[in-house]
Design an enzyme around this catalytic site. Sequence first.
Site, mmCIF file in Angstrom:
data_model
loop_
_atom_site.group_PDB
_atom_site.id
_atom_site.type_symbol
_atom_site.label_atom_id
_atom_site.label_comp_id
_atom_site.label_asym_id
_atom_site.label_seq_id
_atom_site.Cartn_x
_atom_site.Cartn_y
_atom_site.Cartn_z
ATOM 1 N N ASP A 1 0.793 -1.242 0.000
ATOM 2 C CA ASP A 1 0.000 0.000 0.000
ATOM 3 C C ASP A 1 0.823 1.289 0.000
ATOM 4 O OD1 ASP A 1 -1.942 -1.918 0.271
ATOM 5 O OD2 ASP A 1 -2.854 -1.101 2.079
ATOM 6 N N ASP B 1 -4.446 -0.745 -2.089
ATOM 7 C CA ASP B 1 -5.774 -0.551 -1.519
ATOM 8 C C ASP B 1 -6.606 0.146 -2.603
ATOM 9 O OD1 ASP B 1 -7.231 -1.077 0.860
ATOM 10 O OD2 ASP B 1 -7.130 1.029 1.462
ATOM 11 N N HIS C 1 -10.546 0.953 -3.432
ATOM 12 C CA HIS C 1 -11.953 0.867 -3.037
ATOM 13 C C HIS C 1 -12.894 1.474 -4.073
ATOM 14 C CE1 HIS C 1 -10.650 -0.326 0.920
ATOM 15 N NE2 HIS C 1 -10.041 0.820 1.166
ATOM 16 N N HIS D 1 -10.610 7.120 1.132
ATOM 17 C CA HIS D 1 -9.227 7.008 0.662
ATOM 18 C C HIS D 1 -9.119 5.953 -0.420
ATOM 19 C CE1 HIS D 1 -9.672 3.721 3.545
ATOM 20 N NE2 HIS D 1 -8.743 3.104 2.851
ATOM 21 N N LYS E 1 -6.829 -4.763 -3.385
ATOM 22 C CA LYS E 1 -7.616 -5.260 -2.257
ATOM 23 C C LYS E 1 -8.614 -4.204 -1.834
ATOM 24 C CE LYS E 1 -3.950 -4.023 1.012
ATOM 25 N NZ LYS E 1 -4.706 -3.182 1.935
ATOM 26 N N CYS F 1 -2.062 -2.903 7.634
ATOM 27 C CA CYS F 1 -1.930 -3.753 6.454
ATOM 28 C C CYS F 1 -0.634 -4.549 6.425
ATOM 29 C CB CYS F 1 -2.131 -2.919 5.198
ATOM 30 S SG CYS F 1 -3.818 -2.247 5.140
HETATM 31 ZN ZN LIG Z 1 -8.658 1.066 2.653
#
Ligand SMILES: [Zn+2]
Length: 211
Positions: free
Chosen positions: A9, A47, A49, A82, A107, A152
């Site tokens: 990340d 990361d 989303h 984020h 992810k 993480c």
């Molecule tokens: Zn996240």
Amino acid sequence: VARALILVDIQNDFMPGGPLAVPAGDEVVPIVNQLTERFEVVVATQDYHPRGHGSFASMHPGRAAFEVAELDGLAQVLWPDHCVASTPGAELVSGLDTSRVAAVFQKGTDPNVDSYSGFFDNGRRKGTGLDVWLRERGVTEVFIVGVATDYCVLATARDARSLGFSTTVVLDACRGVDLASGDVARAIEEMRQMGVRIALAQEVDSESLGD
Ligand SMILES: [Zn+2]
């Protein structure tokens, strides 16, 4: 010996100035850039989303960021928005040398479950493909760097151990959040107790540390 370096990340939104900044997170970048040269296999997690992800405090009316709520049956820390897919904040940091990154594993793409680990979501319902990818290349040993140590990085190390990988976290190439004071220290202790080796970048040479 097949070993891999996993960059966790290292993304714009987690850097100073970002909406979910990890203190001094940018300091890992030059250290990681030097480390990548010592590994034949380098991968990254990202990361990533969808808008309106269930881990975002903005999706929980009346709740504030960093409170703990529930998401689909799991305790969930609520985060500022984020790493939204296709935004600059979700991109890997521009100063990061990605020329040796062979694959990026996204992810947190499922809106109903968060994913701290690079291997599985927080409910361990789905994998990212990282485990299979590493095994197909004969990797038995992983080194983990990135952010955040107490989320993480910890979760990725925990899963790596549970999957049977010899696991090292390169501590000076990680930075933590320490939402509650002592979280990083507790994460390091938990990792040690799981059999994760804690090392410094200068101790990582081009050959396996062995086990
Ligand atoms: Zn996240």
